[in-house]
Design a protein around this motif. Structure first.
Motif, PDB file in Angstrom:
ATOM      1  N   GLY A 118       0.778  -1.229   0.000  1.00 22.41           N
ATOM      2  CA  GLY A 118       0.000   0.000   0.000  1.00 22.41           C
ATOM      3  C   GLY A 118       0.810   1.279   0.000  1.00 22.41           C
ATOM      4  N   ARG A 119       2.131   1.165  -0.060  1.00 19.04           N
ATOM      5  CA  ARG A 119       2.986   2.356  -0.033  1.00 19.04           C
ATOM      6  C   ARG A 119       3.388   2.771  -1.444  1.00 19.04           C
ATOM      7  NH1 ARG A 119       5.988   3.769   4.230  1.00 19.04           N
ATOM      8  NH2 ARG A 119       6.372   5.585   2.892  1.00 19.04           N
ATOM      9  N   ASP A 120       3.262   4.054  -1.724  1.00 18.63           N
ATOM     10  CA  ASP A 120       3.776   4.613  -2.966  1.00 18.63           C
ATOM     11  C   ASP A 120       5.297   4.645  -2.838  1.00 18.63           C
ATOM     12  OD1 ASP A 120       4.520   6.083  -5.159  1.00 18.63           O
ATOM     13  OD2 ASP A 120       3.168   7.768  -4.771  1.00 18.63           O
ATOM     14  N   LEU A 121       5.982   3.955  -3.731  1.00 17.40           N
ATOM     15  CA  LEU A 121       7.440   3.862  -3.625  1.00 17.40           C
ATOM     16  C   LEU A 121       8.108   5.233  -3.657  1.00 17.40           C
ATOM     17  CD1 LEU A 121       8.344   0.760  -5.837  1.00 17.40           C
ATOM     18  CD2 LEU A 121       8.072   0.905  -3.358  1.00 17.40           C
ATOM     19  N   ARG A 122       7.457   6.204  -4.247  1.00 17.25           N
ATOM     20  CA  ARG A 122       8.046   7.545  -4.324  1.00 17.25           C
ATOM     21  C   ARG A 122       8.089   8.220  -2.959  1.00 17.25           C
ATOM     22  NH1 ARG A 122       4.262  10.429  -8.386  1.00 17.25           N
ATOM     23  NH2 ARG A 122       2.828   9.612  -6.806  1.00 17.25           N
ATOM     24  N   THR A 123       7.301   7.707  -2.017  1.00 19.85           N
ATOM     25  CA  THR A 123       7.258   8.310  -0.679  1.00 19.85           C
ATOM     26  C   THR A 123       8.049   7.512   0.349  1.00 19.85           C
ATOM     27  OG1 THR A 123       5.267   7.101   0.023  1.00 19.85           O
ATOM     28  CG2 THR A 123       4.949   9.150  -1.211  1.00 19.85           C
ATOM     29  N   VAL A 124       8.622   6.388  -0.075  1.00 24.90           N
ATOM     30  CA  VAL A 124       9.392   5.551   0.850  1.00 24.90           C
ATOM     31  C   VAL A 124      10.777   6.162   1.046  1.00 24.90           C
ATOM     32  CG1 VAL A 124      10.411   3.270   1.202  1.00 24.90           C
ATOM     33  CG2 VAL A 124       8.136   3.473   0.195  1.00 24.90           C
ATOM     34  N   SER A 125      11.239   6.178   2.270  1.00 20.72           N
ATOM     35  CA  SER A 125      12.551   6.764   2.568  1.00 20.72           C
ATOM     36  C   SER A 125      13.622   5.688   2.678  1.00 20.72           C
ATOM     37  CB  SER A 125      12.495   7.552   3.885  1.00 20.72           C
ATOM     38  OG  SER A 125      12.296   6.671   4.981  1.00 20.72           O
ATOM     39  N   LEU A 126      14.856   6.118   2.562  1.00 23.84           N
ATOM     40  CA  LEU A 126      15.986   5.201   2.720  1.00 23.84           C
ATOM     41  C   LEU A 126      15.982   4.598   4.118  1.00 23.84           C
ATOM     42  CD1 LEU A 126      18.689   3.967   1.781  1.00 23.84           C
ATOM     43  CD2 LEU A 126      19.805   6.078   2.555  1.00 23.84           C
ATOM     44  N   GLN A 127      15.629   5.389   5.115  1.00 24.67           N
ATOM     45  CA  GLN A 127      15.611   4.901   6.498  1.00 24.67           C
ATOM     46  C   GLN A 127      14.615   3.757   6.664  1.00 24.67           C
ATOM     47  OE1 GLN A 127      15.627   8.138   5.612  1.00 24.67           O
ATOM     48  NE2 GLN A 127      17.775   8.456   6.217  1.00 24.67           N
ATOM     49  N   GLU A 128      13.477   3.851   5.977  1.00 23.99           N
ATOM     50  CA  GLU A 128      12.485   2.777   6.054  1.00 23.99           C
ATOM     51  C   GLU A 128      13.028   1.485   5.445  1.00 23.99           C
ATOM     52  OE1 GLU A 128       8.101   4.155   5.537  1.00 23.99           O
ATOM     53  OE2 GLU A 128       9.331   5.504   4.326  1.00 23.99           O
ATOM     54  N   LEU A 129      13.729   1.611   4.341  1.00 17.17           N
ATOM     55  CA  LEU A 129      14.309   0.427   3.705  1.00 17.17           C
ATOM     56  C   LEU A 129      15.363  -0.206   4.612  1.00 17.17           C
ATOM     57  CD1 LEU A 129      14.739   1.650   0.011  1.00 17.17           C
ATOM     58  CD2 LEU A 129      12.830   0.401   1.030  1.00 17.17           C
ATOM     59  N   LEU A 130      16.163   0.618   5.240  1.00 18.68           N
ATOM     60  CA  LEU A 130      17.208   0.100   6.128  1.00 18.68           C
ATOM     61  C   LEU A 130      16.599  -0.590   7.346  1.00 18.68           C
ATOM     62  CD1 LEU A 130      19.765   3.062   5.999  1.00 18.68           C
ATOM     63  CD2 LEU A 130      19.946   0.830   4.878  1.00 18.68           C
ATOM     64  N   ARG A 131      15.505  -0.035   7.862  1.00 17.84           N
ATOM     65  CA  ARG A 131      14.842  -0.678   9.004  1.00 17.84           C
ATOM     66  C   ARG A 131      14.281  -2.043   8.618  1.00 17.84           C
ATOM     67  NH1 ARG A 131      13.081   4.655  10.366  1.00 17.84           N
ATOM     68  NH2 ARG A 131      11.118   4.354   9.223  1.00 17.84           N
ATOM     69  N   GLU A 132      13.733  -2.130   7.415  1.00 19.83           N
ATOM     70  CA  GLU A 132      13.205  -3.415   6.956  1.00 19.83           C
ATOM     71  C   GLU A 132      14.330  -4.421   6.763  1.00 19.83           C
ATOM     72  OE1 GLU A 132      10.889  -6.531   5.621  1.00 19.83           O
ATOM     73  OE2 GLU A 132      10.384  -4.731   6.775  1.00 19.83           O
ATOM     74  N   LEU A 133      15.449  -3.990   6.214  1.00 22.23           N
ATOM     75  CA  LEU A 133      16.591  -4.889   6.036  1.00 22.23           C
ATOM     76  C   LEU A 133      17.107  -5.394   7.373  1.00 22.23           C
ATOM     77  CD1 LEU A 133      18.524  -2.960   3.241  1.00 22.23           C
ATOM     78  CD2 LEU A 133      17.536  -5.246   3.033  1.00 22.23           C
ATOM     79  N   ALA A 134      17.054  -4.547   8.395  1.00 23.35           N
ATOM     80  CA  ALA A 134      17.550  -4.931   9.716  1.00 23.35           C
ATOM     81  C   ALA A 134      16.711  -6.041  10.337  1.00 23.35           C
ATOM     82  CB  ALA A 134      17.572  -3.712  10.640  1.00 23.35           C
TER      83      ALA A 134
END
Length: 398
Positions: A118-134
């Protein structure tokens, strides 16, 4: 405007009238370079209306009201869905990417889709991606590579701009130094514990109930068994699973139940003897038509390792483990018909090196087998029922 509107006032950019709720509606009325503009603003106060006027004067032709801007943004939204992932994977297939690699990428994108639902990829931040990877202890490099490849494809399709791509600053980790620092291989005890811990669970892809099913774990146990008991390369196991080789079941099997034969990229025929458990594992993989993809293996093994409280095990290192075990505690098993080591034969016939004997005379149908004292047991393993395998095509394997 027509005669249905009754103007109630003026403001810097035009006029106002009262809406149905009694609140003033600000209408922008301007003449710019001979063109008349009339725009009904989404402004709740004169201050907001003047702010919109400033935006309008900066670019009259490109100006959009707040509602229009929201609608355009929604229409241009980019989502990580089963449909978009499917089109991306199809483009990979059309480009000649192997089915195995496509499967791996699809697996990791499915996990990203679940996290970014449900997230627009254009609004996703690098910090969110890093948290998911963690949240994932394994597969970091593959998870990043899959997502960056998908985002790159979206940019090529014009669906995502470079400035909107949240993966641009996401760095692919370099794993080689870490691998060089740690000790390769695993103990027999660790391998036995890991094999017993490889159990399935229910899951679904892209949060779709229709995809709910039980994880296929037997194929992973079979791959681990072949790795641990033969020291084969992962690519050799993959080729055997696809039927690119020959499995010959012995007429009177003893500890050696069968041989597997394939052509190495060097052009040499490699034949290896295997026991009943390994034969059963090979036959199950061949019945399946393929070995499990790397991402599935890592996921299953990773869960088992987490359950055991050990570091993630890499099946690719079992070739090193097999050689170590063979040198420390392995036993040579010969077929019932007997036979002597090539070194002994070379000494009798006067060859200076066993390599000479091997080059000209090593065409035995059943070579010796190295037996490792390892017990790979799981309550869900099928009973070993070796069945004579039909001769399969003998093709080159890398």
């Amino acid at each position: 405007m027509g005669n249905s509107r009754v103007w109630t006032g003026r403001w810097k950019g035009g006029r106002t009238f009262n809406g149905k709720d009694g609140r003033p509606v600000f209408v922008l009325r301007k003449m710019v370079q001979g063109r008349a503009y009339t725009v009904y603003l989404d402004a709740r106060s004169e201050t907001e209306a003047e702010a919109e006027l400033a935006l309008f004067l900066r670019d009259p032709e490109g100006y959009r009201t707040r509602q229009e801007a929201r609608q355009l943004k929604q229409e241009a939204a980019v989502y990580l869905t089963a449909e978009t992932v499917g089109r991306f994977l199809e483009s990979m297939r059309n480009a000649g990417t192997t089915a195995r690699y496509v499967g791996n990428v699809g697996f990791y994108l499915a996990t990203w889709a679940e996290a970014l639902a449900g997230r627009d990829l254009r609004t996703v931040s690098l910090q969110e991606l890093l948290r998911e990877l963690a949240r994932h202890p394994t597969g970091r490099k593959n998870r990043i590579t899959a997502l960056k490849s998908f985002a790159s494809w979206l940019r090529e399709q014009g669906a995502l701009s470079l400035a909107e791509d949240p993966t641009v600053s996401l760095k692919v980790p370099v794993t080689r130094p870490e691998k060089a620092m740690r000790e390769k291989g695993y103990s027999i005890e660790t391998t036995e514990r890991l094999y017993r811990a490889l159990s399935g669970w229910e899951f679904k892809n892209f949060n779709q109930e229709a995809t709910r099913r039980m994880t296929d774990v037997q194929c992973v146990r079979d791959v681990l068994c072949i790795h641990a008991k033969t020291g084969m390369h992962g690519t050799e196991i993959e080729r055997l699973a696809r039927g690119e080789g020959k499995v010959a079941v012995l007429e009177e099997p003893g500890e050696i139940a069968a041989t597997v034969t394939f052509i190495h990229k060097s052009g040499n025929v490699h034949r290896q003897s295997i026991d009943r458990q390994t034969l059963a594992a090979v036959q199950r993989l061949q019945a399946r038509g393929a070995a499990p993809v790397d991402s599935h293996i890592r996921r299953v093994v990773g869960r088992a390792c987490k359950k055991l409280g050990i570091e993630p095990v890499r099946l690719g290192e079992y070739r090193h483990s097999f050689v170590t075990w063979a040198s420390e505690c392995g036993q040579e098993v010969r077929p019932k018909t007997g036979g002597l080591p090539l070194a002994a034969i070379a000494a009798v016939v006067g060859h200076h090196s066993a390599n000479t004997t091997k080059r000209f005379y090593d065409n035995v149908k059943v070579p010796p087998m190295i037996k490792i004292p390892i017990r790979l047991e799981h309550p869900e393993d099928p009973v070993w029922l070796p069945v004579r395998a039909a001769a399969l095509r003998l093709v080159e394997s890398a």
